[in-house]
Design a protein around this motif. Sequence first.
Motif, PDB file in Angstrom:
ATOM      1  N   CYS A  64       2.669  -2.896  -2.159  1.00  0.00           N
ATOM      2  CA  CYS A  64       1.682  -3.059  -3.229  1.00  0.00           C
ATOM      3  C   CYS A  64       0.506  -3.802  -2.633  1.00  0.00           C
ATOM      4  O   CYS A  64       0.679  -4.662  -1.772  1.00  0.00           O
ATOM      5  N   SER A  65      -0.673  -3.463  -3.096  1.00  0.00           N
ATOM      6  CA  SER A  65      -1.883  -4.116  -2.599  1.00  0.00           C
ATOM      7  C   SER A  65      -2.722  -4.607  -3.771  1.00  0.00           C
ATOM      8  O   SER A  65      -2.605  -4.106  -4.891  1.00  0.00           O
ATOM      9  N   ALA A  67      -5.494  -5.240  -6.515  1.00  0.00           N
ATOM     10  CA  ALA A  67      -6.295  -4.279  -7.260  1.00  0.00           C
ATOM     11  C   ALA A  67      -7.159  -5.025  -8.266  1.00  0.00           C
ATOM     12  O   ALA A  67      -6.922  -6.196  -8.557  1.00  0.00           O
ATOM     13  N   GLY A  78      -1.648  -2.350  -6.964  1.00  0.00           N
ATOM     14  CA  GLY A  78      -1.406  -0.921  -6.881  1.00  0.00           C
ATOM     15  C   GLY A  78      -0.200  -0.668  -5.995  1.00  0.00           C
ATOM     16  O   GLY A  78      -0.122  -1.204  -4.890  1.00  0.00           O
ATOM     17  N   HIS A 163      -9.118  -0.234 -10.067  1.00  0.00           N
ATOM     18  CA  HIS A 163      -9.658   0.010  -8.729  1.00  0.00           C
ATOM     19  C   HIS A 163      -8.652  -0.458  -7.692  1.00  0.00           C
ATOM     20  O   HIS A 163      -8.271  -1.625  -7.673  1.00  0.00           O
ATOM     21  N   TYR A 164      -8.236   0.461  -6.836  1.00  0.00           N
ATOM     22  CA  TYR A 164      -7.351   0.123  -5.720  1.00  0.00           C
ATOM     23  C   TYR A 164      -8.098  -0.706  -4.677  1.00  0.00           C
ATOM     24  O   TYR A 164      -9.329  -0.807  -4.712  1.00  0.00           O
ATOM     25  N   SER A 165      -7.372  -1.229  -3.725  1.00  0.00           N
ATOM     26  CA  SER A 165      -7.965  -1.917  -2.563  1.00  0.00           C
ATOM     27  C   SER A 165      -8.927  -0.953  -1.859  1.00  0.00           C
ATOM     28  O   SER A 165      -8.739   0.272  -1.900  1.00  0.00           O
ATOM     29  N   PHE A 168      -8.119   2.505   0.056  1.00  0.00           N
ATOM     30  CA  PHE A 168      -7.862   3.752  -0.671  1.00  0.00           C
ATOM     31  C   PHE A 168      -9.143   4.584  -0.781  1.00  0.00           C
ATOM     32  O   PHE A 168      -9.090   5.816  -0.725  1.00  0.00           O
TER      33      PHE A 168
END
Length: 171
Positions: A64-65, A67, A78, A163-165, A168
């Motif tokens: 997971c990163s 977000a 995410g 919004h993802y990292s 992405f």
Amino acid sequence: MLLRQETPADREAIHAVHLAAFAKHSVPVVEAKLVDELREDGDLPGALSIVAERDGEVAGHVCCSPARLGSDEKSAVGLGPLGVLPAHHKSGVGSALVHAVLGAADALGYGAVVLLGDPNYYSRFGFVLAEPLGITPPVAEWAPHFQVRTLRAYTEDLRGDFHYSPAFDRL
């Protein structure tokens, strides 16, 4: 099976897992590159990058990163990618990894884990479609597969555009 945080010694094996896991699904395989770039950007927290070992071999990996959800940059992560070596498919490795990363995210105080994936697979872990909870995917067409798993720290005001990292966005 042993589940644990990734170590620097696992990096090549993790890359290989994602290459093998997604070889039939995406050409070129972007998931392996994504994990590498998340790590390089500092967006792969150790507690949220988990490997599954079987007989001393890395059989799977999930991460997971960070977000952003609406204006909140600290309450959601995410999930993805989740990869399992083909020889270990349908053996519980993927499920164990998802349970482990959800538990870690919950223990770290996140309110939501968001992902793009198959609802038929992820619903068994408590994931539901994100839009009814006011969470909008980065790409509108993702809505039928864009899901959220709320955790103990979740509140109803955790909503908005997801919004993802940055890694992405570079895919």
